[in-house]
Design a protein around this motif. Sequence first.
Motif, PDB file in Angstrom:
ATOM      1  N   LEU A 340       0.815  -1.215   0.000  1.00 58.74           N
ATOM      2  CA  LEU A 340       0.000   0.000   0.000  1.00 58.74           C
ATOM      3  C   LEU A 340       0.849   1.266   0.000  1.00 58.74           C
ATOM      4  CD1 LEU A 340      -2.805  -0.997   2.543  1.00 58.74           C
ATOM      5  CD2 LEU A 340      -2.645  -1.465   0.104  1.00 58.74           C
ATOM      6  N   ALA A 341       2.162   1.123  -0.213  1.00 55.45           N
ATOM      7  CA  ALA A 341       3.052   2.282  -0.102  1.00 55.45           C
ATOM      8  C   ALA A 341       3.350   2.946  -1.449  1.00 55.45           C
ATOM      9  CB  ALA A 341       4.367   1.877   0.551  1.00 55.45           C
ATOM     10  N   PHE A 342       2.998   2.297  -2.571  1.00 56.05           N
ATOM     11  CA  PHE A 342       3.324   2.895  -3.859  1.00 56.05           C
ATOM     12  C   PHE A 342       2.308   3.976  -4.228  1.00 56.05           C
ATOM     13  CE2 PHE A 342       0.008   0.139  -5.333  1.00 56.05           C
ATOM     14  CZ  PHE A 342      -0.416   0.644  -6.558  1.00 56.05           C
ATOM     15  N   ALA A 343       2.694   4.848  -5.140  1.00 56.81           N
ATOM     16  CA  ALA A 343       1.828   5.948  -5.578  1.00 56.81           C
ATOM     17  C   ALA A 343       1.174   5.578  -6.899  1.00 56.81           C
ATOM     18  CB  ALA A 343       2.631   7.234  -5.735  1.00 56.81           C
ATOM     19  N   PRO A 344      -0.149   5.324  -6.925  1.00 55.82           N
ATOM     20  CA  PRO A 344      -0.810   5.003  -8.202  1.00 55.82           C
ATOM     21  C   PRO A 344      -0.662   6.122  -9.230  1.00 55.82           C
ATOM     22  CG  PRO A 344      -2.223   4.444  -6.337  1.00 55.82           C
ATOM     23  CD  PRO A 344      -1.074   5.229  -5.783  1.00 55.82           C
ATOM     24  N   ILE A 345      -0.775   7.386  -8.772  1.00 57.30           N
ATOM     25  CA  ILE A 345      -0.470   8.529  -9.639  1.00 57.30           C
ATOM     26  C   ILE A 345       0.980   8.894  -9.344  1.00 57.30           C
ATOM     27  CG2 ILE A 345      -1.023  10.936 -10.189  1.00 57.30           C
ATOM     28  CD1 ILE A 345      -3.877  10.393  -9.379  1.00 57.30           C
ATOM     29  N   SER A 346       1.881   8.437 -10.209  1.00 57.65           N
ATOM     30  CA  SER A 346       3.305   8.477  -9.887  1.00 57.65           C
ATOM     31  C   SER A 346       3.919   9.865  -9.974  1.00 57.65           C
ATOM     32  CB  SER A 346       4.061   7.531 -10.823  1.00 57.65           C
ATOM     33  OG  SER A 346       3.749   7.817 -12.183  1.00 57.65           O
ATOM     34  N   VAL A 347       3.130  10.864 -10.349  1.00 54.91           N
ATOM     35  CA  VAL A 347       3.651  12.222 -10.516  1.00 54.91           C
ATOM     36  C   VAL A 347       4.307  12.725  -9.233  1.00 54.91           C
ATOM     37  CG1 VAL A 347       3.005  14.628 -10.968  1.00 54.91           C
ATOM     38  CG2 VAL A 347       2.031  12.793 -12.351  1.00 54.91           C
ATOM     39  N   SER A 357      -2.274   3.923   0.402  1.00 46.91           N
ATOM     40  CA  SER A 357      -2.899   4.000   1.729  1.00 46.91           C
ATOM     41  C   SER A 357      -3.532   5.370   1.946  1.00 46.91           C
ATOM     42  CB  SER A 357      -1.868   3.705   2.822  1.00 46.91           C
ATOM     43  OG  SER A 357      -0.792   4.622   2.774  1.00 46.91           O
ATOM     44  N   ASP A 358      -2.968   6.435   1.344  1.00 47.67           N
ATOM     45  CA  ASP A 358      -3.566   7.771   1.447  1.00 47.67           C
ATOM     46  C   ASP A 358      -4.865   7.868   0.665  1.00 47.67           C
ATOM     47  OD1 ASP A 358      -1.502   8.976   3.047  1.00 47.67           O
ATOM     48  OD2 ASP A 358      -0.227   9.017   1.263  1.00 47.67           O
ATOM     49  N   TRP A 359      -5.014   7.038  -0.364  1.00 44.36           N
ATOM     50  CA  TRP A 359      -6.255   7.044  -1.148  1.00 44.36           C
ATOM     51  C   TRP A 359      -7.450   6.588  -0.314  1.00 44.36           C
ATOM     52  CZ3 TRP A 359      -6.406   5.797  -7.003  1.00 44.36           C
ATOM     53  CH2 TRP A 359      -5.418   6.540  -7.663  1.00 44.36           C
ATOM     54  N   LEU A 360      -7.173   5.818   0.743  1.00 44.72           N
ATOM     55  CA  LEU A 360      -8.266   5.323   1.580  1.00 44.72           C
ATOM     56  C   LEU A 360      -8.893   6.432   2.416  1.00 44.72           C
ATOM     57  CD1 LEU A 360      -6.488   2.060   2.757  1.00 44.72           C
ATOM     58  CD2 LEU A 360      -8.440   2.179   1.201  1.00 44.72           C
ATOM     59  N   ALA A 361      -8.140   7.497   2.671  1.00 47.01           N
ATOM     60  CA  ALA A 361      -8.646   8.598   3.495  1.00 47.01           C
ATOM     61  C   ALA A 361      -9.602   9.469   2.697  1.00 47.01           C
ATOM     62  CB  ALA A 361      -7.480   9.432   4.019  1.00 47.01           C
ATOM     63  N   SER A 404     -11.769  -0.625  -2.263  1.00 45.90           N
ATOM     64  CA  SER A 404     -12.276  -0.039  -1.025  1.00 45.90           C
ATOM     65  C   SER A 404     -12.315   1.480  -1.114  1.00 45.90           C
ATOM     66  CB  SER A 404     -11.390  -0.467   0.145  1.00 45.90           C
ATOM     67  OG  SER A 404     -11.890   0.024   1.371  1.00 45.90           O
ATOM     68  N   SER A 405     -11.479   2.057  -1.983  1.00 41.81           N
ATOM     69  CA  SER A 405     -11.480   3.507  -2.185  1.00 41.81           C
ATOM     70  C   SER A 405     -12.552   3.957  -3.165  1.00 41.81           C
ATOM     71  CB  SER A 405     -10.109   3.960  -2.696  1.00 41.81           C
ATOM     72  OG  SER A 405      -9.090   3.591  -1.805  1.00 41.81           O
ATOM     73  N   GLY A 406     -13.201   2.991  -3.835  1.00 45.14           N
ATOM     74  CA  GLY A 406     -14.295   3.336  -4.741  1.00 45.14           C
ATOM     75  C   GLY A 406     -14.155   2.841  -6.157  1.00 45.14           C
ATOM     76  N   ALA A 407     -13.021   2.225  -6.524  1.00 44.78           N
ATOM     77  CA  ALA A 407     -12.839   1.723  -7.890  1.00 44.78           C
ATOM     78  C   ALA A 407     -13.732   0.507  -8.128  1.00 44.78           C
ATOM     79  CB  ALA A 407     -11.379   1.364  -8.135  1.00 44.78           C
ATOM     80  N   ARG A 408     -14.217   0.385  -9.361  1.00 45.13           N
ATOM     81  CA  ARG A 408     -15.025  -0.780  -9.740  1.00 45.13           C
ATOM     82  C   ARG A 408     -14.271  -1.719 -10.670  1.00 45.13           C
ATOM     83  NH1 ARG A 408     -20.562   0.198 -10.055  1.00 45.13           N
ATOM     84  NH2 ARG A 408     -20.669  -1.866 -11.019  1.00 45.13           N
TER      85      ARG A 408
END
Length: 521
Positions: A340-347, A357-361, A404-408
């Motif tokens: 859960l530590a990688f950045a999906p938006i790598s910018v 993990s920040d996406w869950l907030a 869990s963050s909302g993706a389908r």
Amino acid sequence: IADRLRRHRYFSTQALGGRLQSLRWVLHGPETALDRQSILLRQDLLVRYPAYEQLARQSEALRAELRAMPLATEDSGGQAQQRKLIESLGACSLQQEVILREIALRREPASLVFPPLRDVKQIQRALPEGHAVLAFLATSRGLYAFLLNRDQYTWWRIASPTRLRTEIVNLLRAVGQHAGNQELDLKQLSDEGWKQTTQNVLDMILEGSKADFSVDFQELIVVPDGLLWYVPFEALQVQVEGRRRPLIARVRVRYVPTVSLVVPWGGGRRQSATTAVVVGKLFPRDGTDVAQAELDKLAAALPGVKPMPTQLWGPSSLYATLFDRLVVFDDLPDTEKRPLAFAPISVDAGKAGSSLSDWLALPFGVPDEILLPGFHTAAERSLKDMNPASAGQEVFLTVCALMSSGARTVLLSRWRTGGRSSYDLVREFAQELPHTSPADAYQRAVFLAAGSRIDLDAEPRVRRAQVEEAPQASHPFFWGAYMLVDAGTEATDVPPQAEPAEREAEPPAAPNPAPAPAPAQ
């Protein structure tokens, strides 16, 4: 019971054992995903915590304002306004999180919402005709398989998980997976030894059962566990009338992390999707012009495509709530040790607020559809140096956190190919998503990819060679790399007038879809 075990594995990685994330679902998730008790709890909490309710309204207003603006603008006035709104959204969400933690530590009732929990009869009633579920459960005592459709179900114990692991390693090596950047030559790509190996894997999985995958059906939903997250089920060979065929040539294939997610849950899909594209380097040696050219192709094929700005006014986890589809043309780091530590938006990778993990907030709600063709798993090195106790966890936890963050719908790679074929498959898949189900769009994309010629100058993991005519990308190195994780499609999700695009590259003599296999009880 198996679903409860899977949920526990995920909840054990979450703050307060998943209670905090469940409260986010209760207060902000779509009502179609909640039971009556949770909906009443939402109303009660918003009344008893008026400061939170006010912040929630403020957050929604800020997001609406931001969604109405361009994702990136060169106008200084627009930039200043966007920066102010992003900063306000971040401050508002932080205040919400503080109150939410206070609520979580009080004696407030809140059921664990995601992943949902359904019993087998509920799932069977909701399964469409022609759909079958193949689920697995890996424990310290053995590996178990379950097969069900809307009429019947069965289960069996896989005889030798150790022998199966050896054959999975052989499969991954047969499709060229020894190291992440290792090149394959044309001789390897023309070798069809992988067909026997993939048939062996399927035979070992089904050994001891009465399951018959040679009969006609429409869609297979796989719920992997442990090592089986690394198996490209699409490529597994089935003997039909004396001829071997890959599963994807016979049926649509999709994956879910729990059995309760095999049928639609959580409301309909957004129809007027906006797409953000991260323009990076899908292969380390690429120039930035490669992904930029592919962005232009995607924009020509799909309305609403915009590049992700390289300068962000706040954490990328805030930006993730402002569009409906995300495509990441960038190489992502290995996630095995810290899923859960990688950045999906790598910018903004490595900065506060960038990690999964920040996406869950809060704010709640990431893109409906997320495409990550630069994702890495242990499959890429044929499971070498992998901790057996954590097999498949980097995939399972990533998928659970995104959903869990909302993706389908999530498309991610088991191994990163990084070439033209990868860009083409992603583009073909994305452009069909507004018109048909993700599983159908993905099957079509695979057919087109397998039927196309390899561009030897644009495939960094294929050794260049002088040939009169480049071979087709029929080897599963190219199309077996991807896994479609999808929570299913409601009938209302797809516009009734939409028709699947013509499948000009579909393998010949593919059987017509028919009812799902009837596994013996």
